[in-house]
Design a protein around this motif. Structure first.
Motif, PDB file in Angstrom:
ATOM      1  N   ASN A 286      -9.712  -3.170   6.418  1.00  0.00           N
ATOM      2  CA  ASN A 286      -8.377  -3.780   6.466  1.00  0.00           C
ATOM      3  C   ASN A 286      -8.162  -4.803   5.356  1.00  0.00           C
ATOM      4  OD1 ASN A 286      -7.534  -2.287   8.674  1.00  0.00           O
ATOM      5  ND2 ASN A 286      -8.231  -3.815  10.165  1.00  0.00           N
ATOM      6  N   LEU A 287      -9.254  -5.397   4.864  1.00  0.00           N
ATOM      7  CA  LEU A 287      -9.133  -6.342   3.750  1.00  0.00           C
ATOM      8  C   LEU A 287      -8.559  -5.675   2.501  1.00  0.00           C
ATOM      9  CD1 LEU A 287     -12.562  -8.238   3.937  1.00  0.00           C
ATOM     10  CD2 LEU A 287     -10.322  -9.149   4.566  1.00  0.00           C
ATOM     11  N   PHE A 288      -8.737  -4.353   2.407  1.00  0.00           N
ATOM     12  CA  PHE A 288      -8.305  -3.649   1.203  1.00  0.00           C
ATOM     13  C   PHE A 288      -6.831  -3.246   1.235  1.00  0.00           C
ATOM     14  CE2 PHE A 288     -12.866  -3.309   0.851  1.00  0.00           C
ATOM     15  CZ  PHE A 288     -13.057  -3.473  -0.518  1.00  0.00           C
ATOM     16  N   LEU A 289      -6.157  -3.480   2.351  1.00  0.00           N
ATOM     17  CA  LEU A 289      -4.719  -3.182   2.395  1.00  0.00           C
ATOM     18  C   LEU A 289      -3.958  -4.000   1.351  1.00  0.00           C
ATOM     19  CD1 LEU A 289      -4.169  -2.864   6.257  1.00  0.00           C
ATOM     20  CD2 LEU A 289      -4.226  -1.012   4.563  1.00  0.00           C
ATOM     21  N   PRO A 290      -4.105  -5.345   1.308  1.00  0.00           N
ATOM     22  CA  PRO A 290      -3.433  -6.113   0.248  1.00  0.00           C
ATOM     23  C   PRO A 290      -4.054  -5.883  -1.131  1.00  0.00           C
ATOM     24  CG  PRO A 290      -4.783  -7.569   1.595  1.00  0.00           C
ATOM     25  CD  PRO A 290      -4.768  -6.245   2.274  1.00  0.00           C
ATOM     26  N   VAL A 291      -5.337  -5.502  -1.167  1.00  0.00           N
ATOM     27  CA  VAL A 291      -5.990  -5.232  -2.456  1.00  0.00           C
ATOM     28  C   VAL A 291      -5.339  -4.029  -3.129  1.00  0.00           C
ATOM     29  CG1 VAL A 291      -8.121  -4.485  -3.567  1.00  0.00           C
ATOM     30  CG2 VAL A 291      -8.192  -6.256  -1.813  1.00  0.00           C
ATOM     31  N   PHE A 292      -5.210  -2.934  -2.396  1.00  0.00           N
ATOM     32  CA  PHE A 292      -4.627  -1.712  -2.968  1.00  0.00           C
ATOM     33  C   PHE A 292      -3.133  -1.874  -3.238  1.00  0.00           C
ATOM     34  CE2 PHE A 292      -7.986   1.117  -0.644  1.00  0.00           C
ATOM     35  CZ  PHE A 292      -8.963   0.605  -1.483  1.00  0.00           C
ATOM     36  N   ASP A 293      -2.486  -2.725  -2.451  1.00  0.00           N
ATOM     37  CA  ASP A 293      -1.030  -2.856  -2.543  1.00  0.00           C
ATOM     38  C   ASP A 293      -0.593  -3.930  -3.529  1.00  0.00           C
ATOM     39  OD1 ASP A 293       1.338  -1.713  -1.637  1.00  0.00           O
ATOM     40  OD2 ASP A 293       1.728  -3.378  -0.283  1.00  0.00           O
ATOM     41  N   GLU A 294      -1.302  -5.076  -3.532  1.00  0.00           N
ATOM     42  CA  GLU A 294      -0.855  -6.223  -4.323  1.00  0.00           C
ATOM     43  C   GLU A 294      -1.921  -6.750  -5.283  1.00  0.00           C
ATOM     44  OE1 GLU A 294       0.283  -9.065  -1.424  1.00  0.00           O
ATOM     45  OE2 GLU A 294       1.765  -7.756  -0.473  1.00  0.00           O
ATOM     46  N   ALA A 295      -3.067  -6.075  -5.331  1.00  0.00           N
ATOM     47  CA  ALA A 295      -4.139  -6.428  -6.286  1.00  0.00           C
ATOM     48  C   ALA A 295      -4.665  -7.843  -6.074  1.00  0.00           C
ATOM     49  CB  ALA A 295      -3.661  -6.250  -7.725  1.00  0.00           C
ATOM     50  N   ARG A 296      -4.818  -8.248  -4.823  1.00  0.00           N
ATOM     51  CA  ARG A 296      -5.374  -9.583  -4.565  1.00  0.00           C
ATOM     52  C   ARG A 296      -6.167  -9.570  -3.261  1.00  0.00           C
ATOM     53  NH1 ARG A 296      -2.519 -11.890  -0.529  1.00  0.00           N
ATOM     54  NH2 ARG A 296      -0.437 -11.068  -0.102  1.00  0.00           N
TER      55      ARG A 296
ATOM     56  N   LEU B 223      -4.044   2.856   5.161  1.00  0.00           N
ATOM     57  CA  LEU B 223      -4.993   2.754   4.056  1.00  0.00           C
ATOM     58  C   LEU B 223      -4.873   3.955   3.116  1.00  0.00           C
ATOM     59  CD1 LEU B 223      -7.250   0.933   2.953  1.00  0.00           C
ATOM     60  CD2 LEU B 223      -8.880   2.281   4.267  1.00  0.00           C
ATOM     61  N   LEU B 224      -4.784   5.158   3.698  1.00  0.00           N
ATOM     62  CA  LEU B 224      -4.681   6.369   2.871  1.00  0.00           C
ATOM     63  C   LEU B 224      -3.431   6.349   1.995  1.00  0.00           C
ATOM     64  CD1 LEU B 224      -5.793   9.280   5.237  1.00  0.00           C
ATOM     65  CD2 LEU B 224      -6.988   8.441   3.227  1.00  0.00           C
ATOM     66  N   ASN B 225      -2.331   5.850   2.538  1.00  0.00           N
ATOM     67  CA  ASN B 225      -1.068   5.832   1.790  1.00  0.00           C
ATOM     68  C   ASN B 225      -1.100   4.896   0.598  1.00  0.00           C
ATOM     69  OD1 ASN B 225       0.204   7.705   3.417  1.00  0.00           O
ATOM     70  ND2 ASN B 225       1.048   6.166   4.810  1.00  0.00           N
ATOM     71  N   ARG B 226      -2.081   3.998   0.547  1.00  0.00           N
ATOM     72  CA  ARG B 226      -2.144   3.037  -0.556  1.00  0.00           C
ATOM     73  C   ARG B 226      -2.966   3.536  -1.741  1.00  0.00           C
ATOM     74  NH1 ARG B 226      -0.621   0.035   3.731  1.00  0.00           N
ATOM     75  NH2 ARG B 226       0.423  -1.967   3.366  1.00  0.00           N
ATOM     76  N   PHE B 227      -3.609   4.685  -1.614  1.00  0.00           N
ATOM     77  CA  PHE B 227      -4.329   5.267  -2.745  1.00  0.00           C
ATOM     78  C   PHE B 227      -3.333   5.934  -3.702  1.00  0.00           C
ATOM     79  CE2 PHE B 227      -7.870   5.186   0.327  1.00  0.00           C
ATOM     80  CZ  PHE B 227      -8.861   4.612  -0.470  1.00  0.00           C
ATOM     81  N   ASP B 228      -3.535   5.696  -5.009  1.00  0.00           N
ATOM     82  CA  ASP B 228      -2.686   6.372  -5.995  1.00  0.00           C
ATOM     83  C   ASP B 228      -2.922   7.873  -5.972  1.00  0.00           C
ATOM     84  OD1 ASP B 228      -1.703   3.926  -6.851  1.00  0.00           O
ATOM     85  OD2 ASP B 228      -3.232   3.696  -8.404  1.00  0.00           O
ATOM     86  N   GLU B 229      -4.171   8.244  -5.765  1.00  0.00           N
ATOM     87  CA  GLU B 229      -4.521   9.664  -5.784  1.00  0.00           C
ATOM     88  C   GLU B 229      -5.757   9.885  -4.932  1.00  0.00           C
ATOM     89  OE1 GLU B 229      -3.711  13.494  -6.694  1.00  0.00           O
ATOM     90  OE2 GLU B 229      -2.667  11.920  -7.822  1.00  0.00           O
ATOM     91  N   ILE B 230      -5.729  10.944  -4.139  1.00  0.00           N
ATOM     92  CA  ILE B 230      -6.910  11.369  -3.380  1.00  0.00           C
ATOM     93  C   ILE B 230      -7.416  12.649  -4.035  1.00  0.00           C
ATOM     94  CG2 ILE B 230      -7.785  12.137  -1.142  1.00  0.00           C
ATOM     95  CD1 ILE B 230      -5.551  10.414   0.135  1.00  0.00           C
ATOM     96  N   ILE B 231      -8.612  12.591  -4.589  1.00  0.00           N
ATOM     97  CA  ILE B 231      -9.134  13.688  -5.406  1.00  0.00           C
ATOM     98  C   ILE B 231     -10.310  14.340  -4.692  1.00  0.00           C
ATOM     99  CG2 ILE B 231     -10.177  14.294  -7.622  1.00  0.00           C
ATOM    100  CD1 ILE B 231      -8.660  11.916  -8.821  1.00  0.00           C
ATOM    101  N   VAL B 232     -10.240  15.647  -4.564  1.00  0.00           N
ATOM    102  CA  VAL B 232     -11.279  16.413  -3.879  1.00  0.00           C
ATOM    103  C   VAL B 232     -12.282  16.943  -4.907  1.00  0.00           C
ATOM    104  CG1 VAL B 232     -11.760  18.374  -2.386  1.00  0.00           C
ATOM    105  CG2 VAL B 232      -9.622  17.077  -2.091  1.00  0.00           C
ATOM    106  N   PHE B 233     -13.574  16.640  -4.687  1.00  0.00           N
ATOM    107  CA  PHE B 233     -14.654  17.158  -5.522  1.00  0.00           C
ATOM    108  C   PHE B 233     -15.310  18.333  -4.782  1.00  0.00           C
ATOM    109  CE2 PHE B 233     -13.889  13.272  -7.594  1.00  0.00           C
ATOM    110  CZ  PHE B 233     -14.519  13.289  -8.829  1.00  0.00           C
ATOM    111  N   HIS B 234     -15.438  19.441  -5.488  1.00  0.00           N
ATOM    112  CA  HIS B 234     -15.971  20.665  -4.864  1.00  0.00           C
ATOM    113  C   HIS B 234     -17.487  20.756  -5.002  1.00  0.00           C
ATOM    114  CE1 HIS B 234     -11.804  22.659  -5.540  1.00  0.00           C
ATOM    115  NE2 HIS B 234     -11.852  21.960  -4.421  1.00  0.00           N
ATOM    116  N   PRO B 235     -18.139  21.440  -4.084  1.00  0.00           N
ATOM    117  CA  PRO B 235     -19.570  21.701  -4.231  1.00  0.00           C
ATOM    118  C   PRO B 235     -19.820  22.520  -5.495  1.00  0.00           C
ATOM    119  CG  PRO B 235     -18.804  22.265  -2.015  1.00  0.00           C
ATOM    120  CD  PRO B 235     -17.589  22.026  -2.833  1.00  0.00           C
ATOM    121  N   LEU B 236     -20.994  22.355  -6.094  1.00  0.00           N
ATOM    122  CA  LEU B 236     -21.335  23.064  -7.326  1.00  0.00           C
ATOM    123  C   LEU B 236     -21.987  24.411  -7.007  1.00  0.00           C
ATOM    124  CD1 LEU B 236     -22.818  20.086  -9.382  1.00  0.00           C
ATOM    125  CD2 LEU B 236     -20.512  21.034  -9.524  1.00  0.00           C
ATOM    126  N   THR B 237     -21.638  25.435  -7.764  1.00  0.00           N
ATOM    127  CA  THR B 237     -22.258  26.751  -7.624  1.00  0.00           C
ATOM    128  C   THR B 237     -23.555  26.781  -8.431  1.00  0.00           C
ATOM    129  OG1 THR B 237     -21.118  27.645  -9.565  1.00  0.00           O
ATOM    130  CG2 THR B 237     -19.957  27.786  -7.444  1.00  0.00           C
TER     131      THR B 237
END
Length: 857
Positions: free
Chosen positions: A689-699, A757-771
């Motif tokens: 929860n501390l990261f809510l203002p971090v992701f939103d207001e950078a503080r 919290l999820l809504n405050r990410f600029d991008e959610i990037i999925v990394f795939h398993p390696l073949t």
């Protein structure tokens, strides 16, 4: 009808005003010089003959017949040239007070409100227009303004070379380059429609800043509003109306300041010095003077003055508190660098010059040197005895205001170097009506040492000092700029000054205004001076910031532009697969570099989800290297270490133990960095929860109430949650867009992260398993890096296909991905090469390879 101010311009343009000053100085030198020679020659007779009539008044001694016969030539010349010199001086005052500033009436025409410099511009514009039989236009006003001496400093502040601008404007409008100011021809004072609108805007600007007359800067702003050519030219140079308004206020403030101080005859200036003998009324303070600095003396002569910006209300509070009866001591609370001392000096300036409230008249303001006092006594008891005598000195004098800096070090602070508790000694004197104290502290130490002391708080009036905003900081820089320019021998442009405030605000988050802006200004000016340059430009500020932070600023060009254009390709030299992740990170880098990111948020906030060992941490390292210049600019936090609620104290600090937080500490140490929050989902919900203002207001605010900024950080949170689910989606060849939605649903259903919290990410990037094939590519990359390291020592290692296949086979773990592969290479290939180098089986400059059979099993 010609306005009076224009008539004055016409008259003074034809009158040799510059020669007038030369004649005045010359006449007075000749006159007083001859008077001195006459006095010296006749003074000898006085010494030889004490009864000489030369003791009589000079006028009674003069023999006019001798003067006419030039027998007393020196005295005669003195009586001719001294009156002439003073006559010219009075005529200059007449010009300054009446010709250049004719008296205004309530129904005066708009042009009558012009100041002398602006009237000169209008007069020249009228002559230019008359030559072409036209009414006065904004084109003519702009052409006249460009070459005027009063505007030259404006052009220089705006990074414009005046001769070049004047030539361009005159050619564009078809006016002559030769000055027409000295021509005496009747002109038409008719203004065209745009010029009429221009003078109306000038009047509004004059009324807005409550000026008596229209200044050159008002005309420049009005021309920006009404002349398309000027506006287009300035906008192309990245100069907008706000820049001109800021510059106008700056010049107007300086003009008013200089005008006030040049008028020595005004009552305010005549009363600057303190009356003679004031100190005789009060007691002497010999011991106090030994351990304190008399700040009042710096301001009594009028040579030193503090120009305060937006602090008058605080000074009024100090005045009222110190002038009332009862407990009248002041405690100023504010962060270091916010301007507490400047406020105290501003108050001292008022007191020293007799401008403060009557109760504070003839007070002396002294700053107690506690370091000198404590060091002068070998024991605490002796120090306390000395302090008591010093305070009695101040009390006996009856007119002392004592400044105590960092008072928290002397009223309850823990014992240490420069720290001692003198509160019990100080308290009786704080309650005295015979002298007052102005104490200074910061908010953290106030809450820790002073606020709990109710007995002390009762004796002080607390005044909080707030950090000035960017506009106020710009104004503060404008007041200190002349001294810095003189010291460094440079000229700072307006764009550079504006850039300093912007960059200090963004890149120096943990130091308050105005200190960080003044420090940056001084540093940039010093850097430019060392390079032998005269002008400080906006790009010089960018270069200094880049040197300090390694963050690239300014125009993108050359090799850097090529790197950004090919960033995806460069990233794929280290990262296998993960096309979407690489694409998104490259796009973020592009937006960051050209300044399109939001200023009130972190530089970037990403959530990387996917199995272990597929490149999440490596992507973060590459981002740190490309943007911040080094992989070391990545701060990694293993969030699995903060799973318990008690770990909050370790994360942001503890008031109970007075221990600072690990997270905020590292951020303050490395404000320009990639912040990697590994296994983010494992942190305690309170920490998440501390990261809510971090992701939103950078503080983020720590346990001690101090805020840390993350505006310069790129934040990457990683999560292995849902790894098996991602494998299933990849196996099923799920569409990329649908894949992301399914993973988000999985995260929310399993309560791994909250929707907020999820809504405050600029991008959610999925990394795939390696073949298997991709694992082989990872092996190639790692062996290639080993080859490059060996090449630095002149050993030429060439990995073969069998070795690559073997390493990819034994270095792959379904659970940990490619992460164990580096360790496998170290324990096998690197060990064999090290032994062969030791046994001299490998020679420098000769290519070699390693077979699978040679590797330890």
């Amino acid at each position: 009808m010609t306005p009076k101010i224009i008539s004055s311009v016409k008259f003074l343009n034809q009158f040799p005003t510059k020669l007038l000053k030369i004649w005045r100085v010359l006449f007075l030198i000749i006159g007083f010089g001859n008077l001195a020679i006459w006095g010296i020659s006749h003074g000898l007779e006085v010494i030889i003959n004490p009864n000489s009539a030369y003791y009589l008044p000079i006028l009674n001694k003069i023999d006019l017949t001798k003067l006419l016969n030039f027998e007393d030539l020196f005295l005669g010349l003195a009586y001719i040239f001294i009156p002439l010199g003073f006559s010219l001086a009075f005529f200059e005052i007449f010009i300054a007070l009446y010709l250049k500033e004719p008296k205004l009436k309530g129904d005066s025409e708009p042009l009558e409100y012009l100041d002398f410099d602006t009237a000169q511009v209008f007069y020249k514009a009228a002559l230019m227009s008359a030559e072409k039989n036209l009414s006065i236009s904004t084109n003519a006003l702009f052409a006249a303004l460009v070459g005027h001496s009063a505007a030259r400093a404006l052009w220089q502040r705006l990074e414009i070379y005046p001769p070049t601008l004047e030539k361009q404007v005159l050619e564009a409008f078809g006016f002559s380059q030769t000055s027409t100011l000295l021509k005496s021809s009747d002109v038409n004072w008719q203004l065209d429609e745009q010029a009429q609108k221009c003078i109306e805007i000038c009047q509004k600007l004059r009324e807005e800043h409550k000026s008596e007359r229209i200044l050159v800067t008002d005309l420049l702003i009005a021309l920006f509003d009404t002349n398309e050519v000027l506006r287009k030219m300035f906008l192309e140079m990245n100069i907008d109306r706000d820049d001109l308004v800021d510059l106008g206020l700056w010049f107007e403030a300086n003009l008013g300041y200089l005008k006030k101080h040049r008028r020595f005859w005004e009552l305010e200036n005549l009363l600057r010095s303190s009356p003679i003998g004031v100190d005789w009324v009060y007691g002497y303070t010999p011991l106090l003077d030994r351990f304190a600095t008399d700040v009042s003396k710096y301001f009594e002569t009028g040579k030193k003055e503090v120009r305060l910006i937006s602090r008058q209300e605080i000074i009024n509070q100090i005045e009222i508190t110190l002038s009332r009866s009862g407990d009248n001591n002041v405690l100023l609370v504010g962060e270091p660098g916010i301007g507490k001392h400047t406020i105290v000096y501003g108050f001292t300036d008022l007191v020293a010059k007799g401008k403060a409230l009557p109760a504070l008249k003839y007070k002396r303001v002294l700053e107690l040197n506690m370091a000198l006092l404590t060091s002068s006594s070998p024991t605490t008891q002796e120090m306390e005895a000395t302090l008591i005598r010093v305070l009695k000195d101040a009390e006996h004098a009856g007119n002392i205001i004592l400044i105590i800096d960092d008072i928290h070090n002397f009223v309850g602070a823990a014992q240490g170097v420069g720290k001692i508790d003198i509160s019990e000694v100080l308290k009786p004197y704080l309650g005295s009506s015979r002298f007052q104290v102005i104490a200074l502290t910061d908010s953290q130490n106030f809450h820790k040492y002073i606020e709990p002391r109710v007995d002390l708080m009762r004796l002080f009036e607390k005044i909080d000092i707030q950090e000035p905003n960017k506009v106020q900081t710009t104004q503060i820089l404008q007041t200190v700029l002349p001294a810095i320019e003189r010291q460094q021998g440079v000229f700072v442009t307006h764009q550079a000054l504006k850039n300093i405030v912007d960059k200090a605000d963004f890149f120096i988050p943990n130091v308050p205004f105005p200190e960080k802006a003044i420090d940056l200004l001084t540093e940039v000016a010093s850097s430019v001076a060392k390079q032998g340059k005269s002008f400080v430009l906006a790009e010089d500020v960018n270069k200094t910031i880049t040197q300090k932070t390694h963050v690239p600023l300014g125009e993108v060009s050359g090799s850097e532009k090529e790197k950004i254009d090919n960033l995806e390709k460069l990233m794929h030299e280290d990262i296998v697969n993960q096309e979407l992740a690489v694409k998104r990170v490259a796009e973020t880098m592009l937006r960051l570099r050209v300044g399109l990111m939001k200023r009130d948020k972190p530089a970037g906030v990403f959530l990387f989800v996917g199995p272990t060992g597929v490149g999440k941490t490596l992507t973060a390292k590459i981002l740190a290297k490309v943007y911040f210049g080094s992989e070391d600019k990545m701060i990694r936090f293993d969030m699995s270490e903060f799973q318990e609620s008690e770990s909050m104290d370790r994360f942001i600090g503890s008031l109970r133990t007075q221990e600072p937080g690990q997270f905020v500490n590292k951020l303050r140490e490395s404000p320009f960095s990639v912040v990697l929050l590994d296994e983010f989902e494992k942190a305690h919900p309170n920490i998440l929860n501390l990261f809510l203002p971090v992701f939103d207001e950078a503080r983020m605010t720590d346990a001690f109430g101090k805020t840390v900024s993350l505006k310069q950080n790129i934040i990457i949170a990683t999560s292995n949650a849902g790894s098996e689910f991602i494998r299933q989606l990849v196996t099923q060849n799920t569409d990329t867009a649908q894949e992301k939605e399914l993973i988000l649903d999985y995260i929310l259903k399993n309560h791994l992260f909250t929707p907020e919290l999820l809504n405050r990410f600029d991008e959610i990037i999925v990394f795939h398993p390696l073949t298997r094939e991709q694992i082989k590519e990872v092996a190639k990359i790692l062996l290639k890096k080993l080859s490059e390291r060996l090449k630095e020592q002149s050993y030429l290692f060439a990995p073969n296909e069998k070795l690559i296949d073997y390493i990819s086979e034994i270095g792959f773990d379904p659970q940990f991905g490619a992460r164990p592969m580096q360790r496998v290479i170290q324990n096998t290939v690197e060990v064999i090469i090290a032994r062969k180098i030791l046994d001299k089986q490998i020679q420098r400059g000769e290519e070699f390879t390693i077979s699978v059979e040679e590797l330890p099993k």
